[in-house]
Design a protein around this motif. Structure first.
Motif, short mmCIF file in Angstrom:
data_model
loop_
_atom_site.label_atom_id
_atom_site.label_comp_id
_atom_site.label_asym_id
_atom_site.label_seq_id
_atom_site.Cartn_x
_atom_site.Cartn_y
_atom_site.Cartn_z
N ARG A 167 8.09 10.51 6.57
CA ARG A 167 8.13 9.25 5.84
C ARG A 167 7.74 9.53 4.39
O ARG A 167 7.20 10.60 4.07
CB ARG A 167 7.17 8.22 6.45
CG ARG A 167 7.57 7.72 7.84
CD ARG A 167 8.87 6.95 7.83
NE ARG A 167 9.21 6.41 9.14
CZ ARG A 167 9.94 7.04 10.05
NH1 ARG A 167 10.37 8.29 9.81
NH2 ARG A 167 10.24 6.48 11.21
N TYR A 186 5.65 7.50 1.62
CA TYR A 186 4.81 6.39 1.18
C TYR A 186 4.07 6.73 -0.11
O TYR A 186 3.83 7.90 -0.42
CB TYR A 186 3.76 6.05 2.23
CG TYR A 186 4.25 5.28 3.43
CD1 TYR A 186 4.39 3.89 3.37
CD2 TYR A 186 4.54 5.93 4.62
CE1 TYR A 186 4.83 3.17 4.48
CE2 TYR A 186 4.98 5.21 5.74
CZ TYR A 186 5.11 3.83 5.65
OH TYR A 186 5.54 3.12 6.74
N ASP A 239 9.16 4.30 1.43
CA ASP A 239 8.94 3.51 2.64
C ASP A 239 7.93 2.39 2.46
O ASP A 239 7.91 1.44 3.27
CB ASP A 239 8.49 4.42 3.79
CG ASP A 239 9.62 5.32 4.28
OD1 ASP A 239 10.67 4.77 4.68
OD2 ASP A 239 9.48 6.55 4.22
N GLY A 240 7.11 2.47 1.44
CA GLY A 240 6.15 1.41 1.19
C GLY A 240 4.97 1.89 0.39
O GLY A 240 4.81 3.08 0.12
N VAL A 243 0.94 1.59 0.71
CA VAL A 243 -0.01 1.24 1.77
C VAL A 243 -1.44 1.47 1.31
O VAL A 243 -1.77 2.52 0.74
CB VAL A 243 0.28 2.04 3.06
CG1 VAL A 243 0.27 3.54 2.81
CG2 VAL A 243 -0.72 1.70 4.15
N LYS A 287 0.02 4.38 9.81
CA LYS A 287 0.58 4.87 8.55
C LYS A 287 -0.30 5.96 7.97
O LYS A 287 -1.52 5.91 8.10
CB LYS A 287 0.70 3.72 7.55
CG LYS A 287 1.75 2.69 7.91
CD LYS A 287 1.77 1.58 6.88
CE LYS A 287 2.80 0.52 7.24
NZ LYS A 287 2.79 -0.61 6.28
N PRO A 288 0.33 6.97 7.36
CA PRO A 288 1.74 7.09 7.00
C PRO A 288 2.62 7.71 8.07
O PRO A 288 3.78 8.01 7.79
CB PRO A 288 1.68 7.99 5.78
CG PRO A 288 0.56 8.93 6.08
CD PRO A 288 -0.48 8.08 6.78
N GLU A 331 6.71 -0.07 13.24
CA GLU A 331 7.07 -0.08 11.82
C GLU A 331 7.80 -1.38 11.46
O GLU A 331 7.62 -1.92 10.36
CB GLU A 331 7.96 1.12 11.49
CG GLU A 331 7.21 2.44 11.49
CD GLU A 331 8.10 3.61 11.13
OE1 GLU A 331 7.91 4.17 10.04
OE2 GLU A 331 8.99 3.95 11.93
#
Length: 507
Positions: A120, A122, A161-162, A164, A431-432, A489
Protein backbone atom coordinates in the motif's frame (compact mmCIF):
# COMPACT_ATOMS: atom_id res chain seq x y z
CA UNK A 1 -17.51 -36.28 6.48
CA UNK A 2 -18.31 -38.23 9.67
CA UNK A 3 -21.47 -40.35 9.83
CA UNK A 4 -22.13 -38.58 13.12
CA UNK A 5 -22.90 -34.84 13.56
CA UNK A 6 -19.43 -34.22 15.01
CA UNK A 7 -15.87 -33.46 13.95
CA UNK A 8 -13.27 -36.02 15.05
CA UNK A 9 -9.80 -34.45 14.96
CA UNK A 10 -7.76 -37.48 16.09
CA UNK A 11 -9.03 -41.07 16.48
CA UNK A 12 -7.70 -41.31 20.04
CA UNK A 13 -9.06 -37.95 21.26
CA UNK A 14 -11.27 -38.01 24.33
CA UNK A 15 -13.65 -35.42 22.87
CA UNK A 16 -15.19 -34.54 19.52
CA UNK A 17 -16.62 -31.21 18.32
CA UNK A 18 -20.31 -30.67 17.57
CA UNK A 19 -20.76 -29.71 13.91
CA UNK A 20 -24.05 -28.04 14.86
CA UNK A 21 -26.25 -28.09 17.96
CA UNK A 22 -26.78 -31.70 19.11
CA UNK A 23 -29.91 -32.77 20.99
CA UNK A 24 -29.92 -35.37 23.79
CA UNK A 25 -30.05 -38.95 22.58
CA UNK A 26 -28.25 -38.22 19.30
CA UNK A 27 -25.49 -40.74 18.46
CA UNK A 28 -22.06 -39.00 18.46
CA UNK A 29 -19.75 -42.00 18.18
CA UNK A 30 -19.96 -45.79 18.03
CA UNK A 31 -21.96 -46.78 21.10
CA UNK A 32 -22.09 -43.20 22.47
CA UNK A 33 -25.12 -40.87 22.50
CA UNK A 34 -25.31 -37.27 23.69
CA UNK A 35 -26.50 -37.19 27.31
CA UNK A 36 -27.49 -33.52 27.10
CA UNK A 37 -27.76 -30.73 24.57
CA UNK A 38 -24.35 -29.88 23.05
CA UNK A 39 -24.11 -26.36 21.54
CA UNK A 40 -22.54 -25.94 18.10
CA UNK A 41 -18.74 -25.86 18.25
CA UNK A 42 -18.64 -27.33 21.75
CA UNK A 43 -17.10 -30.61 22.90
CA UNK A 44 -18.72 -33.90 23.82
CA UNK A 45 -16.90 -36.74 25.56
CA UNK A 46 -16.66 -39.96 23.54
CA UNK A 47 -15.24 -41.97 26.43
CA UNK A 48 -15.44 -41.69 30.22
CA UNK A 49 -12.85 -39.66 32.14
CA UNK A 50 -12.10 -39.91 35.84
CA UNK A 51 -11.66 -36.80 37.94
CA UNK A 52 -8.12 -35.45 37.39
CA UNK A 53 -7.63 -37.35 34.13
CA UNK A 54 -6.18 -35.54 31.12
CA UNK A 55 -8.63 -34.74 28.32
CA UNK A 56 -7.23 -34.69 24.78
CA UNK A 57 -8.14 -32.87 21.56
CA UNK A 58 -5.88 -32.53 18.47
CA UNK A 59 -4.01 -35.46 20.06
CA UNK A 60 -2.83 -33.09 22.82
CA UNK A 61 -3.84 -32.30 26.40
CA UNK A 62 -6.40 -29.45 26.61
CA UNK A 63 -7.09 -29.74 30.34
CA UNK A 64 -8.04 -32.08 33.17
CA UNK A 65 -11.41 -33.36 34.30
CA UNK A 66 -12.66 -31.51 37.40
CA UNK A 67 -15.09 -34.36 38.12
CA UNK A 68 -15.90 -37.74 36.60
CA UNK A 69 -17.13 -37.20 33.04
CA UNK A 70 -19.29 -39.86 31.43
CA UNK A 71 -19.24 -40.54 27.72
CA UNK A 72 -21.80 -38.37 25.94
CA UNK A 73 -21.52 -35.45 28.40
CA UNK A 74 -20.88 -31.85 27.43
CA UNK A 75 -17.23 -30.98 28.21
CA UNK A 76 -16.68 -27.32 29.06
CA UNK A 77 -15.80 -24.91 31.88
CA UNK A 78 -18.03 -26.70 34.41
CA UNK A 79 -16.04 -29.93 34.27
CA UNK A 80 -12.71 -29.16 32.54
CA UNK A 81 -9.87 -27.08 33.97
CA UNK A 82 -6.16 -26.38 33.79
CA UNK A 83 -3.46 -28.54 35.34
CA UNK A 84 0.28 -29.06 35.29
CA UNK A 85 1.86 -31.50 32.87
CA UNK A 86 5.31 -32.09 31.42
CA UNK A 87 6.12 -30.78 27.95
CA UNK A 88 8.84 -32.36 25.81
CA UNK A 89 10.54 -29.38 24.13
CA UNK A 90 12.92 -31.62 22.13
CA UNK A 91 14.52 -28.69 20.32
CA UNK A 92 14.66 -29.16 16.57
CA UNK A 93 13.73 -32.83 16.32
CA UNK A 94 10.96 -32.10 13.79
CA UNK A 95 12.82 -29.41 11.81
CA UNK A 96 13.00 -30.22 8.12
CA UNK A 97 14.44 -28.35 5.12
CA UNK A 98 11.84 -26.15 3.43
CA UNK A 99 11.34 -26.89 -0.25
CA UNK A 100 11.24 -23.54 -2.02
CA UNK A 101 9.07 -22.99 -5.07
CA UNK A 102 11.05 -21.91 -8.15
CA UNK A 103 10.18 -19.60 -9.68
CA UNK A 104 8.11 -18.10 -6.85
CA UNK A 105 4.60 -16.73 -7.29
CA UNK A 106 4.34 -12.99 -7.93
CA UNK A 107 2.10 -10.07 -7.02
CA UNK A 108 1.81 -6.47 -8.18
CA UNK A 109 3.89 -4.67 -5.57
CA UNK A 110 5.32 -1.16 -5.19
CA UNK A 111 9.12 -1.22 -5.32
CA UNK A 112 10.58 1.60 -3.18
CA UNK A 113 13.85 3.32 -4.02
CA UNK A 114 15.64 1.37 -1.27
CA UNK A 115 14.53 -1.92 -2.84
CA UNK A 116 11.83 -2.81 -0.31
CA UNK A 117 8.35 -3.72 -1.56
CA UNK A 118 5.13 -2.07 -0.37
CA UNK A 119 1.60 -3.41 -0.65
CA UNK A 120 0.00 0.00 0.00
CA UNK A 121 1.06 3.66 -0.35
CA UNK A 122 0.00 5.86 2.58
CA UNK A 123 1.14 9.16 4.07
CA UNK A 124 1.45 8.71 7.85
CA UNK A 125 0.92 11.05 10.80
CA UNK A 126 2.40 9.76 14.06
CA UNK A 127 2.18 11.26 17.52
CA UNK A 128 4.79 11.32 20.26
CA UNK A 129 2.14 11.61 22.98
CA UNK A 130 -1.61 11.41 23.47
CA UNK A 131 -1.70 15.19 23.99
CA UNK A 132 -1.10 15.68 20.25
CA UNK A 133 -3.58 13.03 19.09
CA UNK A 134 -6.46 15.38 18.25
CA UNK A 135 -4.23 17.67 16.23
CA UNK A 136 -3.00 14.67 14.22
CA UNK A 137 -6.60 13.60 13.61
CA UNK A 138 -7.53 17.09 12.39
CA UNK A 139 -4.70 17.03 9.86
CA UNK A 140 -5.73 13.59 8.56
CA UNK A 141 -9.40 14.64 8.42
CA UNK A 142 -8.53 17.30 5.84
CA UNK A 143 -7.63 14.49 3.42
CA UNK A 144 -10.35 11.99 4.32
CA UNK A 145 -12.41 10.64 1.44
CA UNK A 146 -16.22 10.88 1.77
CA UNK A 147 -17.69 8.70 -1.01
CA UNK A 148 -21.30 9.26 0.07
CA UNK A 149 -20.85 13.04 -0.16
CA UNK A 150 -18.84 12.74 -3.33
CA UNK A 151 -15.80 14.39 -1.72
CA UNK A 152 -12.28 13.16 -2.48
CA UNK A 153 -9.42 15.50 -1.47
CA UNK A 154 -6.98 12.96 -2.96
CA UNK A 155 -8.68 12.66 -6.37
CA UNK A 156 -5.65 14.16 -8.12
CA UNK A 157 -3.39 11.56 -6.44
CA UNK A 158 -4.84 8.15 -7.39
CA UNK A 159 -1.71 6.26 -6.29
CA UNK A 160 -1.96 7.52 -2.69
CA UNK A 161 -4.10 5.17 -0.60
CA UNK A 162 -4.77 7.74 2.07
CA UNK A 163 -3.47 9.98 4.82
CA UNK A 164 -3.69 8.18 8.16
CA UNK A 165 -3.21 9.44 11.72
CA UNK A 166 -2.04 6.78 14.18
CA UNK A 167 -2.56 8.04 17.72
CA UNK A 168 -2.11 6.40 21.12
CA UNK A 169 -2.82 6.93 24.82
CA UNK A 170 0.68 7.24 26.23
CA UNK A 171 3.99 9.08 25.67
CA UNK A 172 4.04 10.81 29.05
CA UNK A 173 3.48 9.94 32.71
CA UNK A 174 5.64 6.89 32.10
CA UNK A 175 8.96 5.47 33.19
CA UNK A 176 12.07 6.24 31.14
CA UNK A 177 13.11 2.59 30.99
CA UNK A 178 11.54 -0.33 29.16
CA UNK A 179 8.04 1.23 28.78
CA UNK A 180 9.49 4.19 26.85
CA UNK A 181 11.90 2.01 24.87
CA UNK A 182 9.02 -0.25 23.82
CA UNK A 183 6.87 2.71 22.70
CA UNK A 184 9.75 4.20 20.73
CA UNK A 185 10.55 0.87 19.11
CA UNK A 186 6.92 0.58 18.00
CA UNK A 187 6.72 4.13 16.65
CA UNK A 188 10.03 3.69 14.86
CA UNK A 189 8.74 0.53 13.19
CA UNK A 190 5.81 2.47 11.80
CA UNK A 191 8.01 5.41 10.81
CA UNK A 192 10.15 3.02 8.74
CA UNK A 193 7.25 0.99 7.38
CA UNK A 194 7.51 0.39 3.67
CA UNK A 195 3.79 1.15 3.17
CA UNK A 196 4.35 4.80 4.16
CA UNK A 197 5.82 7.12 1.55
CA UNK A 198 6.19 10.04 4.00
CA UNK A 199 5.81 10.57 7.75
CA UNK A 200 5.13 13.64 9.90
CA UNK A 201 5.26 13.36 13.70
CA UNK A 202 3.27 15.68 15.94
CA UNK A 203 4.30 16.39 19.54
CA UNK A 204 3.06 18.68 22.28
CA UNK A 205 6.47 19.79 23.51
CA UNK A 206 6.79 18.91 27.18
CA UNK A 207 6.16 15.14 27.05
CA UNK A 208 8.47 12.40 28.31
CA UNK A 209 8.74 11.02 24.78
CA UNK A 210 10.60 14.00 23.33
CA UNK A 211 10.64 13.87 19.54
CA UNK A 212 14.27 15.00 19.28
CA UNK A 213 15.47 12.24 21.60
CA UNK A 214 13.26 9.71 19.82
CA UNK A 215 14.64 10.63 16.39
CA UNK A 216 18.23 10.48 17.61
CA UNK A 217 17.78 7.18 19.44
CA UNK A 218 16.11 5.52 16.46
CA UNK A 219 18.24 7.14 13.75
CA UNK A 220 15.21 8.66 12.02
CA UNK A 221 16.31 12.25 11.51
CA UNK A 222 16.16 12.02 7.72
CA UNK A 223 12.94 9.99 7.60
CA UNK A 224 10.49 12.12 9.62
CA UNK A 225 9.24 15.69 9.54
CA UNK A 226 8.38 16.74 13.09
CA UNK A 227 6.15 19.48 14.52
CA UNK A 228 5.66 20.76 18.06
CA UNK A 229 2.34 22.31 19.12
CA UNK A 230 3.82 24.50 21.83
CA UNK A 231 6.58 25.85 19.58
CA UNK A 232 4.30 26.45 16.59
CA UNK A 233 1.83 28.45 18.65
CA UNK A 234 -1.11 26.15 19.26
CA UNK A 235 -3.66 23.91 17.63
CA UNK A 236 -4.69 25.96 14.60
CA UNK A 237 -1.16 26.83 13.51
CA UNK A 238 0.04 23.23 13.92
CA UNK A 239 -2.91 21.86 11.96
CA UNK A 240 -2.26 24.37 9.18
CA UNK A 241 1.44 23.47 9.14
CA UNK A 242 0.60 19.76 9.02
CA UNK A 243 -1.87 20.21 6.18
CA UNK A 244 0.66 22.30 4.25
CA UNK A 245 3.28 19.58 4.71
CA UNK A 246 0.98 16.86 3.39
CA UNK A 247 -0.12 18.99 0.44
CA UNK A 248 3.53 19.63 -0.36
CA UNK A 249 4.49 15.96 -0.60
CA UNK A 250 1.39 14.42 -2.22
CA UNK A 251 2.69 14.83 -5.77
CA UNK A 252 5.92 13.04 -4.82
CA UNK A 253 4.02 10.32 -2.93
CA UNK A 254 1.86 9.75 -6.00
CA UNK A 255 4.85 8.90 -8.21
CA UNK A 256 4.73 5.14 -7.70
CA UNK A 257 3.62 2.24 -9.85
CA UNK A 258 2.92 -1.43 -9.33
CA UNK A 259 5.03 -4.11 -10.97
CA UNK A 260 5.39 -7.89 -10.70
CA UNK A 261 7.48 -8.79 -7.64
CA UNK A 262 8.18 -12.22 -6.09
CA UNK A 263 6.09 -13.50 -3.19
CA UNK A 264 9.35 -13.61 -1.21
CA UNK A 265 8.64 -9.91 -0.52
CA UNK A 266 5.58 -10.83 1.58
CA UNK A 267 5.70 -10.42 5.35
CA UNK A 268 2.33 -11.71 6.58
CA UNK A 269 1.08 -11.15 10.13
CA UNK A 270 -1.08 -14.02 11.42
CA UNK A 271 -3.88 -13.05 13.79
CA UNK A 272 -7.05 -14.54 15.27
CA UNK A 273 -9.77 -12.87 17.31
CA UNK A 274 -13.26 -13.71 18.43
CA UNK A 275 -12.26 -17.37 18.17
CA UNK A 276 -14.73 -20.24 18.54
CA UNK A 277 -14.71 -24.02 18.68
CA UNK A 278 -14.30 -24.17 14.91
CA UNK A 279 -11.25 -21.89 14.70
CA UNK A 280 -8.76 -24.72 15.17
CA UNK A 281 -10.71 -26.95 12.78
CA UNK A 282 -11.32 -24.78 9.71
CA UNK A 283 -9.91 -21.25 9.35
CA UNK A 284 -6.71 -21.62 11.37
CA UNK A 285 -5.46 -24.80 9.67
CA UNK A 286 -6.46 -23.37 6.28
CA UNK A 287 -4.44 -20.25 7.04
CA UNK A 288 -1.64 -22.62 8.08
CA UNK A 289 -1.66 -24.08 4.56
CA UNK A 290 -1.47 -20.54 3.13
CA UNK A 291 1.37 -19.74 5.56
CA UNK A 292 3.32 -22.74 4.30
CA UNK A 293 2.80 -21.53 0.73
CA UNK A 294 4.09 -18.06 1.65
CA UNK A 295 7.21 -19.59 3.22
CA UNK A 296 7.72 -22.05 0.36
CA UNK A 297 7.63 -19.06 -2.01
CA UNK A 298 10.42 -17.42 -0.01
CA UNK A 299 8.29 -15.11 2.14
CA UNK A 300 7.79 -14.62 5.87
CA UNK A 301 4.91 -15.23 8.27
CA UNK A 302 4.74 -13.82 11.81
CA UNK A 303 2.83 -15.65 14.55
CA UNK A 304 2.35 -13.79 17.83
CA UNK A 305 -0.04 -13.68 20.81
CA UNK A 306 2.33 -15.43 23.22
CA UNK A 307 -0.41 -16.06 25.78
CA UNK A 308 -2.35 -17.88 23.06
CA UNK A 309 0.59 -20.17 22.35
CA UNK A 310 1.01 -21.16 26.01
CA UNK A 311 0.66 -24.91 26.46
CA UNK A 312 1.39 -25.62 22.80
CA UNK A 313 4.87 -24.10 22.65
CA UNK A 314 6.51 -27.52 22.76
CA UNK A 315 5.15 -28.21 19.28
CA UNK A 316 7.03 -25.16 17.99
CA UNK A 317 10.29 -25.83 19.85
CA UNK A 318 10.42 -29.21 18.10
CA UNK A 319 10.44 -27.29 14.78
CA UNK A 320 13.05 -24.73 15.88
CA UNK A 321 16.08 -24.42 13.61
CA UNK A 322 18.39 -24.36 16.66
CA UNK A 323 18.26 -24.96 20.43
CA UNK A 324 18.86 -21.22 20.92
CA UNK A 325 15.71 -20.31 18.96
CA UNK A 326 13.69 -22.93 20.81
CA UNK A 327 14.92 -21.73 24.19
CA UNK A 328 13.89 -18.16 23.37
CA UNK A 329 10.29 -19.34 23.06
CA UNK A 330 10.46 -21.29 26.32
CA UNK A 331 11.91 -18.23 28.05
CA UNK A 332 8.97 -16.15 26.83
CA UNK A 333 6.54 -18.57 28.44
CA UNK A 334 8.38 -18.36 31.75
CA UNK A 335 8.36 -14.53 31.52
CA UNK A 336 4.59 -14.49 30.96
CA UNK A 337 4.00 -16.87 33.86
CA UNK A 338 5.88 -14.49 36.14
CA UNK A 339 4.34 -11.36 34.62
CA UNK A 340 0.76 -12.56 35.06
CA UNK A 341 1.55 -13.80 38.56
CA UNK A 342 2.88 -10.35 39.57
CA UNK A 343 -0.22 -8.72 38.08
CA UNK A 344 -2.47 -10.99 40.15
CA UNK A 345 -3.77 -12.80 37.06
CA UNK A 346 -3.16 -16.07 35.27
CA UNK A 347 -2.61 -17.03 31.65
CA UNK A 348 -5.73 -19.22 31.62
CA UNK A 349 -7.78 -16.02 32.07
CA UNK A 350 -7.14 -15.42 28.35
CA UNK A 351 -10.14 -17.18 26.74
CA UNK A 352 -12.74 -14.40 26.62
CA UNK A 353 -16.44 -14.82 27.41
CA UNK A 354 -17.06 -14.89 23.66
CA UNK A 355 -14.40 -17.59 23.17
CA UNK A 356 -16.07 -19.70 25.85
CA UNK A 357 -19.54 -19.14 24.42
CA UNK A 358 -18.10 -20.41 21.13
CA UNK A 359 -16.84 -23.63 22.70
CA UNK A 360 -13.27 -22.92 23.83
CA UNK A 361 -12.62 -23.89 27.44
CA UNK A 362 -8.94 -23.51 28.45
CA UNK A 363 -5.96 -21.59 27.12
CA UNK A 364 -4.41 -24.97 26.25
CA UNK A 365 -7.25 -25.70 23.86
CA UNK A 366 -7.21 -22.18 22.44
CA UNK A 367 -3.43 -22.29 21.91
CA UNK A 368 -3.54 -25.64 20.09
CA UNK A 369 -6.08 -24.24 17.68
CA UNK A 370 -4.39 -20.85 17.30
CA UNK A 371 -0.96 -22.28 16.52
CA UNK A 372 -2.35 -23.97 13.40
CA UNK A 373 -2.18 -20.57 11.65
CA UNK A 374 1.61 -20.95 11.42
CA UNK A 375 1.49 -24.08 9.28
CA UNK A 376 4.21 -26.72 9.43
CA UNK A 377 7.52 -25.06 8.47
CA UNK A 378 10.52 -24.49 10.73
CA UNK A 379 10.57 -21.85 13.46
CA UNK A 380 13.48 -19.68 12.33
CA UNK A 381 13.48 -16.81 14.85
CA UNK A 382 11.85 -15.49 18.05
CA UNK A 383 11.67 -11.70 18.45
CA UNK A 384 10.71 -9.08 21.00
CA UNK A 385 7.60 -6.97 20.49
CA UNK A 386 7.98 -4.62 17.48
CA UNK A 387 11.48 -5.84 16.62
CA UNK A 388 12.32 -5.59 12.89
CA UNK A 389 11.58 -8.85 11.09
CA UNK A 390 14.50 -9.69 8.80
CA UNK A 391 14.42 -13.50 8.61
CA UNK A 392 12.65 -15.45 5.88
CA UNK A 393 10.29 -18.20 6.99
CA UNK A 394 8.14 -18.70 10.10
CA UNK A 395 8.96 -16.12 12.81
CA UNK A 396 7.45 -15.78 16.29
CA UNK A 397 7.06 -12.32 17.85
CA UNK A 398 6.30 -11.84 21.55
CA UNK A 399 3.01 -9.96 22.01
CA UNK A 400 -0.02 -10.07 24.30
CA UNK A 401 -3.08 -11.94 23.08
CA UNK A 402 -5.16 -8.78 22.62
CA UNK A 403 -5.55 -8.47 18.85
CA UNK A 404 -4.98 -4.72 18.25
CA UNK A 405 -1.89 -4.67 20.50
CA UNK A 406 -0.54 -7.84 18.93
CA UNK A 407 -1.08 -6.74 15.33
CA UNK A 408 0.43 -3.32 16.08
CA UNK A 409 3.66 -5.04 17.11
CA UNK A 410 3.67 -7.22 14.00
CA UNK A 411 3.15 -4.29 11.64
CA UNK A 412 5.83 -2.33 13.52
CA UNK A 413 8.09 -5.29 12.78
CA UNK A 414 7.44 -4.86 9.07
CA UNK A 415 4.36 -6.94 8.22
CA UNK A 416 2.96 -5.64 4.92
CA UNK A 417 -0.24 -7.70 5.10
CA UNK A 418 -2.41 -9.18 7.89
CA UNK A 419 -4.50 -12.37 7.82
CA UNK A 420 -7.08 -12.46 10.62
CA UNK A 421 -9.27 -15.49 11.40
CA UNK A 422 -12.45 -15.15 13.45
CA UNK A 423 -15.30 -17.39 14.57
CA UNK A 424 -17.48 -14.97 16.48
CA UNK A 425 -17.07 -12.14 13.98
CA UNK A 426 -14.27 -9.67 14.77
CA UNK A 427 -14.14 -6.50 12.65
CA UNK A 428 -10.62 -5.17 12.27
CA UNK A 429 -8.07 -3.31 10.18
CA UNK A 430 -4.43 -2.37 10.72
CA UNK A 431 -3.18 0.49 8.55
CA UNK A 432 -0.87 0.78 6.75
CA UNK A 433 -1.13 -3.00 6.14
CA UNK A 434 -4.30 -4.41 4.51
CA UNK A 435 -6.17 -7.01 6.60
CA UNK A 436 -7.85 -10.12 5.20
CA UNK A 437 -10.70 -11.39 7.40
CA UNK A 438 -11.28 -15.17 7.41
CA UNK A 439 -14.48 -16.69 8.84
CA UNK A 440 -14.44 -20.10 10.56
CA UNK A 441 -18.09 -21.00 9.90
CA UNK A 442 -20.68 -20.32 7.23
CA UNK A 443 -23.42 -19.03 9.56
CA UNK A 444 -21.24 -16.20 10.82
CA UNK A 445 -19.88 -15.53 7.33
CA UNK A 446 -23.40 -15.05 5.98
CA UNK A 447 -24.34 -12.84 8.92
CA UNK A 448 -21.23 -10.62 8.58
CA UNK A 449 -20.53 -11.07 4.89
CA UNK A 450 -19.86 -7.35 4.41
CA UNK A 451 -16.92 -7.67 6.84
CA UNK A 452 -15.53 -11.10 5.88
CA UNK A 453 -13.21 -11.77 2.92
CA UNK A 454 -13.03 -15.57 3.09
CA UNK A 455 -15.43 -18.26 4.28
CA UNK A 456 -13.71 -21.35 5.67
CA UNK A 457 -17.02 -22.74 6.87
CA UNK A 458 -16.92 -24.55 3.53
CA UNK A 459 -14.56 -27.02 5.23
CA UNK A 460 -17.14 -27.83 7.91
CA UNK A 461 -19.86 -27.99 5.25
CA UNK A 462 -17.88 -30.59 3.30
CA UNK A 463 -17.56 -28.35 0.23
CA UNK A 464 -13.75 -28.22 0.19
CA UNK A 465 -10.70 -29.53 2.03
CA UNK A 466 -8.42 -27.59 4.35
CA UNK A 467 -5.79 -27.69 1.61
CA UNK A 468 -8.17 -26.24 -0.98
CA UNK A 469 -9.23 -23.43 1.36
CA UNK A 470 -5.58 -22.70 2.15
CA UNK A 471 -4.75 -22.42 -1.54
CA UNK A 472 -7.69 -20.03 -1.93
CA UNK A 473 -6.38 -17.86 0.92
CA UNK A 474 -2.89 -17.78 -0.59
CA UNK A 475 -4.27 -16.65 -3.94
CA UNK A 476 -6.23 -13.87 -2.19
CA UNK A 477 -3.07 -12.81 -0.32
CA UNK A 478 -1.37 -12.25 -3.68
CA UNK A 479 -4.34 -10.27 -5.00
CA UNK A 480 -4.63 -8.07 -1.90
CA UNK A 481 -0.86 -7.51 -1.77
CA UNK A 482 -1.22 -6.42 -5.39
CA UNK A 483 -3.81 -3.75 -4.59
CA UNK A 484 -7.20 -5.47 -4.33
CA UNK A 485 -9.05 -3.83 -1.43
CA UNK A 486 -10.29 -5.91 1.50
CA UNK A 487 -13.64 -5.55 3.25
CA UNK A 488 -12.02 -3.76 6.20
CA UNK A 489 -10.37 -1.29 3.82
CA UNK A 490 -13.74 -0.57 2.23
CA UNK A 491 -14.98 0.45 5.70
CA UNK A 492 -11.74 2.43 6.30
CA UNK A 493 -10.71 0.36 9.33
CA UNK A 494 -7.13 0.55 10.54
CA UNK A 495 -6.28 3.80 12.30
CA UNK A 496 -8.25 3.42 15.56
CA UNK A 497 -6.80 -0.08 15.98
CA UNK A 498 -3.24 1.24 16.40
CA UNK A 499 -2.46 0.17 19.98
CA UNK A 500 1.17 -0.03 21.19
CA UNK A 501 1.72 -2.40 24.11
CA UNK A 502 1.75 -0.51 27.41
CA UNK A 503 3.78 -2.04 30.21
CA UNK A 504 4.91 -0.51 33.48
CA UNK A 505 3.30 1.99 35.81
CA UNK A 506 1.54 5.19 34.80
CA UNK A 507 2.92 7.94 37.05
Amino acid sequence: MSAYPVITLRPDDGVVVARGAIEPGTPVADGVTAAERIPAGHKVAVRPHRSGEAVTKYGQIIGFAKDDIAAGRHVHVHNLGMGEFARDYAFGVDARPTRLVTPPATFQGIRRRDGRVATRNYVGILTSVNCSAHVADLIADAFRRHPILGLDPLAAYPNVDGVVALTHKTGCGMAMGEPLRLLRRTLAGYARHVNFSHIVMIGLGCEVNQIGAFLEEQGLGDRIRSMNIQSLGGTRKTVEAGIDFVKGILAEANVVHREPVPASELIVALQCGGSDGYSGVSANPALGIASDLVVQNGGTVILSETTETYGAEHLFTRRAVSPEVGQKLVDLMRWWEEYTRKEGSEIDANPSPGNKAGGLTTILEKSLGAMAKAGSTNLVEVLRYADPVTAKGFVFMDTPGYDPVSATGQVAGGANLVCFTTGRGSVFGCKPAPSIKIATNSAMYRRLEEDMDVNCGTILDGEETVEQAGQRIFELILKVAGGERTKSEQFDFGSSEFAPWQIGATV
